[in-house]
Design a protein around this motif. Structure first.
Motif, PDB file in Angstrom:
ATOM      1  N   MET A 293      -5.588  30.639   6.850  1.00  0.00           N
ATOM      2  CA  MET A 293      -5.859  29.289   7.472  1.00  0.00           C
ATOM      3  C   MET A 293      -7.292  29.144   7.715  1.00  0.00           C
ATOM      4  O   MET A 293      -7.793  30.117   8.491  1.00  0.00           O
TER       5      MET A 293
ATOM      6  N   ASP B 284      -3.239  16.634  14.938  1.00  0.00           N
ATOM      7  CA  ASP B 284      -2.814  18.049  14.738  1.00  0.00           C
ATOM      8  C   ASP B 284      -1.497  18.536  15.420  1.00  0.00           C
ATOM      9  O   ASP B 284      -0.893  19.367  14.545  1.00  0.00           O
TER      10      ASP B 284
ATOM     11  N   GLU C 257       1.606  18.805   7.775  1.00  0.00           N
ATOM     12  CA  GLU C 257       0.529  19.567   8.567  1.00  0.00           C
ATOM     13  C   GLU C 257       0.348  19.129  10.051  1.00  0.00           C
ATOM     14  O   GLU C 257      -0.585  19.801  10.768  1.00  0.00           O
TER      15      GLU C 257
ATOM     16  N   ALA D 125       1.698  19.800  13.583  1.00  0.00           N
ATOM     17  CA  ALA D 125       2.562  20.545  14.178  1.00  0.00           C
ATOM     18  C   ALA D 125       3.335  19.809  15.228  1.00  0.00           C
ATOM     19  O   ALA D 125       2.608  19.323  16.004  1.00  0.00           O
TER      20      ALA D 125
ATOM     21  N   ALA E 202       7.339  23.559  15.508  1.00  0.00           N
ATOM     22  CA  ALA E 202       6.577  24.504  15.789  1.00  0.00           C
ATOM     23  C   ALA E 202       6.436  25.387  16.959  1.00  0.00           C
ATOM     24  O   ALA E 202       6.337  26.551  17.176  1.00  0.00           O
TER      25      ALA E 202
ATOM     26  N   GLY F  94      -1.466  27.136  13.790  1.00  0.00           N
ATOM     27  CA  GLY F  94      -0.456  27.532  12.739  1.00  0.00           C
ATOM     28  C   GLY F  94       0.573  28.601  13.310  1.00  0.00           C
ATOM     29  O   GLY F  94       1.413  29.029  12.326  1.00  0.00           O
ATOM     30  N   GLN F  95       0.516  28.800  14.434  1.00  0.00           N
ATOM     31  CA  GLN F  95       1.321  29.831  15.027  1.00  0.00           C
ATOM     32  C   GLN F  95       2.817  28.983  15.667  1.00  0.00           C
ATOM     33  O   GLN F  95       2.855  27.822  15.881  1.00  0.00           O
TER      34      GLN F  95
END
Length: 217
Positions: A1, A55, A81, A83, A105, A127-128
């Motif tokens: 990423m 985001d 995309e 989260a 997420a 992205g975690q």
């Protein structure tokens, strides 16, 4: 990423204005985070989030017109995309499993301190996945129970949810089900959302067809 170069855009969904304002103030103090928008109802959030394209969406699990799990499922479907980070004041392990299955997420208690919440937003934006220790323990317990009953999906439903499923199969609306079961319509909506999640379904029509097939067996 790829490494993020701009501020993290966050959308807030919570029906408690004081809490929402406090959360906005907390995030506004962070140089790398900007609150792109907010809402107090699920319907408002679903209508606004696609245009804002945040985001991270911070979602309250309990809402007056629906629930955060349903909003999470919708967001993950139309804007994968973005989260979703779930917040709850309740120790609701059922909602936790539902949120994870819906694509969340992260899942945090509202008892979480401000620093931990800000760090969680940064992590899910990168992205975690993020679950607090309490949520992790509850999730593992629920998943073990769920795996032990996967041979019979109906076994995962509560008695009230089974009754709601049967009435969906009869073609009743939420309002009609509420009248039949002497419940508030909002309560029925929550039952419907929960049983759809447990049965791995996305739409009410799927549940109706499942209920009819089950009745014919």
């Amino acid at each position: 990423m790829p490494e993020r170069t701009g501020a993290i855009r966050v959308f807030l969904l919570d029906d408690h204005e004081i809490f929402r304002r406090g959360l906005r103030a907390l995030l506004d103090a962070e140089a790398d985070i900007v609150v792109a928008g907010e809402a107090s109802t699920a319907s408002s959030a679903i209508s606004r989030i696609p245009a804002l394209h945040p985001d991270v969406a911070v979602l309250d699990v309990r809402l007056p017109d629906s629930d955060g799990v349903s909003v999470c499922r919708e967001i993950c479907s139309i804007i994968p995309e973005t989260a979703c980070l779930m917040l709850t004041a309740y120790g609701d392990d059922q909602a936790l499993v539902g949120a994870v299955m819906a694509g969340a997420a992260g899942y945090l208690s509202k008892r979480t301190c401000g620093v931990e919440l800000v760090n969680a937003i940064r992590k899910v934006a990168a992205g975690q996945s993020m679950l607090d220790p309490f949520a992790s323990r509850q999730l593992m317990t629920r998943l073990r129970d769920h795996l032990s009953r996967t041979a019979d999906p109906i076994a995962t439903l509560s008695e009230q949810e089974k009754r709601v499923l049967d009435l969906i199969g009869e073609g009743l609306t939420n309002r009609q089900i509420a009248e039949r079961m002497f419940l508030a319509e909002k309560t029925v909506k929550n039952y419907v959302s929960s049983l759809l999640t447990k049965l791995g379904m996305q739409r009410r029509t799927q549940a109706a067809a499942f209920a009819v097939r089950r009745a014919d067996q």
